[in-house]
Design an enzyme around this catalytic site. Sequence first.
Site, PDB file in Angstrom:
ATOM      1  N   ALA A 252     -31.875  32.845  55.471  1.00  0.00           N
ATOM      2  CA  ALA A 252     -30.844  32.396  54.543  1.00  0.00           C
ATOM      3  C   ALA A 252     -29.981  33.589  54.154  1.00  0.00           C
ATOM      4  O   ALA A 252     -30.293  34.727  54.476  1.00  0.00           O
ATOM      5  CB  ALA A 252     -31.483  31.775  53.303  1.00  0.00           C
ATOM      6  N   LYS A 253     -28.941  33.276  53.459  1.00  0.00           N
ATOM      7  CA  LYS A 253     -27.977  34.295  53.025  1.00  0.00           C
ATOM      8  C   LYS A 253     -28.642  35.481  52.345  1.00  0.00           C
ATOM      9  O   LYS A 253     -28.231  36.621  52.501  1.00  0.00           O
ATOM     10  CB  LYS A 253     -27.003  33.652  52.028  1.00  0.00           C
ATOM     11  CG  LYS A 253     -25.838  33.037  52.715  1.00  0.00           C
ATOM     12  CD  LYS A 253     -24.607  33.892  52.433  1.00  0.00           C
ATOM     13  CE  LYS A 253     -23.427  33.316  53.161  1.00  0.00           C
ATOM     14  NZ  LYS A 253     -22.632  34.270  53.835  1.00  0.00           N
TER      15      LYS A 253
END
Length: 331
Positions: A252-253
């Site tokens: 994820a980011k």
Amino acid sequence: MTRGRFAPSPTGALHVGNARSALLAWLHARAAGGRFVMRVEDLDFGRVRPGYMERQLDELHWLGLDWDEGPDVGGPHAPYVQSQRQPLYEAALRRLAEMGMLFACTCSRRDIAGAASAPHVGEEGPRYPGTCRDRRVQAGPGSLTDFGRSQFALRVAAPSGPIPFTDELLGPCAFDPADEGDFVVRRKDGVAAYQLAVVVDDAAMRITDVVRGADLLSSTARQILLYRALELPEPRFLHVPLMLGPDGERLAKRHGAVSLGELRDAGVPADAVAGWLASTCGLAEPGERLHPSRLIERFNVARLPVEPTVVTEADLRLLRSTDAVFRPDGA
Ligand code: GLU
């Protein structure tokens, strides 16, 4: 003729895990001398963000992938954007209704989460407790619209019992559609839901091989249920492992700048990214740089890992240091 596809949802930036799934789906089709289709799955209107379709396609082109059919190039099965394909989904819904498989559901998320008989939390949240199961939609002209577009979701009454299938990478699998509960095929806003749209489109686009991320493995049973009910030919399925961050969570980011666009913007060459992605799944040596077309000859399902790939800090450092131009903190 093999026909593969990639079906991104334009809800955000493509991260390197998405890019690896796209690369493998493309290689799978190209290695078989087949065609590759790009289909944009933009039905989740609440999450779709303007401009992301164009950005995702542009980034996949930058990586070195191409497609024979898609929103930007057209093709015999156009349109290739799901929001433009609603009539096909309606026809499939009518057929399911005629078979008595659908019921109209008025439950809200809160109703489902709060139902005393919903103790099971599946991959997609609390399992639907069956509250509206008796409200079968009657077949017949207008029956779907009679239920109103704004108040009722349509769900498939999921039969219980495992549905076995063979994954081309993982081997024999079986999932019971009832484990996730009766699933939505048309949302309350009248729009087709993913499980239905993906089946209708893969069949209409004559897809022979669905290569996608392992997060969709259990969905396959529900999709096979729909293929059989609609008497559509089932494709082969191959689920590629997910990429996980250093903490073992899905990429994820927060793991840093791991989207394709950020790598490109920072000046990391596409062939370094393609080589790195290929090296994470046994198709290239660490540090190798190459255009995806050079991987076609090497592609071999037997070489792919079945376990998720953990992207370590060292991997990310190495990638970021490519040409010493990529700095995740923007420095
Ligand atoms: N649109 C789905 C996603 O982005 C993929 C669907 C599929 O490959 O079946 O997760």
